[in-house]
Scaffold this active site. Sequence first.
Site, mmCIF file in Angstrom:
data_model
loop_
_atom_site.group_PDB
_atom_site.id
_atom_site.type_symbol
_atom_site.label_atom_id
_atom_site.label_comp_id
_atom_site.label_asym_id
_atom_site.label_seq_id
_atom_site.Cartn_x
_atom_site.Cartn_y
_atom_site.Cartn_z
ATOM 1 C CG HIS A 115 -3.179 -5.259 7.285
ATOM 2 N ND1 HIS A 115 -3.572 -6.472 6.767
ATOM 3 C CD2 HIS A 115 -3.985 -4.328 6.707
ATOM 4 C CE1 HIS A 115 -4.574 -6.292 5.922
ATOM 5 N NE2 HIS A 115 -4.844 -5.002 5.878
ATOM 6 C CD GLU A 171 -2.270 -0.574 -2.908
ATOM 7 O OE1 GLU A 171 -1.605 -1.631 -2.751
ATOM 8 O OE2 GLU A 171 -3.401 -0.405 -2.418
ATOM 9 C CD GLU A 209 -3.477 -0.251 1.704
ATOM 10 O OE1 GLU A 209 -3.606 0.937 2.070
ATOM 11 O OE2 GLU A 209 -4.302 -1.143 2.018
ATOM 12 C CG ASP A 232 -3.782 -7.450 2.720
ATOM 13 O OD1 ASP A 232 -4.465 -8.464 2.968
ATOM 14 O OD2 ASP A 232 -4.242 -6.289 2.731
ATOM 15 C CE1 TYR A 254 -5.633 3.536 -3.373
ATOM 16 C CE2 TYR A 254 -5.245 1.391 -4.376
ATOM 17 C CZ TYR A 254 -5.203 2.227 -3.278
ATOM 18 O OH TYR A 254 -4.716 1.769 -2.078
ATOM 19 C CG HIS A 293 -2.496 -5.182 -1.281
ATOM 20 N ND1 HIS A 293 -2.671 -3.820 -1.363
ATOM 21 C CD2 HIS A 293 -3.499 -5.637 -0.464
ATOM 22 C CE1 HIS A 293 -3.720 -3.463 -0.646
ATOM 23 N NE2 HIS A 293 -4.234 -4.549 -0.089
ATOM 24 C CG ASP A 339 -1.622 -9.177 6.310
ATOM 25 O OD1 ASP A 339 -1.140 -8.379 5.501
ATOM 26 O OD2 ASP A 339 -2.599 -8.906 7.056
#
Length: 281
Positions: free
Chosen positions: A266, A98, A58, A183, A96, A149, A227
């Site tokens: 997390h 990451e 993230e 994750d 969006y 992720h 995770d």
Amino acid sequence: MRLLCALGLFLALLHLSSSLLIGAFNIKSFGDKKSSNATLMNIISTIVHRYDVILIQEVRDYDLSATKRLMEHVNKGTNQFRYGHVVSEPLGRSTYKERYLFLYREQTVSVVKNYTYNDRTDIFSREPFVVMFSSKYTASEKFVLIPQHTSPDSAVVEVNALYDVVADVRNRWNTNDILLLGDFNAGCSYVTRSDWPKIRLFTDKSFHWLITDDADTTVSNSDCPYDRIVVTTDMMEGVVHGSAKIYDYMADMSLSQSLAYAVSDHFPVEVNLIVKAPAAA
């Protein structure tokens, strides 16, 4: 200079007296705002210093300014180890995006090579950024980390597709010392009991799930094993058995839940790699 090199080697060997620690941490929207908060950065840096290699997820850092701040913070002062990093391009289908970010102790680990998986059929929301590491101290001298992720709504499909990523790594690099981590959103309503038979990474028993369904990797009051760490049979031979666990930094640092949650929703997951016995003189 020779004295400093010898001191660095001594400290590395002292740290590696029993194992080398690998971690994965989803730091919940890590970007300029969080990296500008000294309190949070002190906590994050303390967590990073625990590991020889840590995957951070993230990472919302278009221009890498937050990553630069993190590296400066991690390496400032008198910390006995210096960290390097390797980072992916921004990944995502929409605006969006990451990044995957790996930090590693330069005294104990080095990066051999990396690539971004070619997701031809657009299965992954954020395709894996695969990195091969090397350490002269570990039983598995070269090992591959595959981060993921997942998007919660497609967690079953994405975790299943990691099986194909492993096959790609094997074909490309001729290795089976592979560890998958991140994750996965692999629990609660995102991956239910009836979903597991659909996931090849789970049904193929040559893969070993080191973080199990009874784990809770969340900081909040939920109880979900989102995770995960999964290793191949070959990689399992280089892992300290029973060492995989959640690192509860909230309890370890005596933080309030609100402060711990400001760092992330997390907890990191981690596993130790076996360190080779020193050669006889």
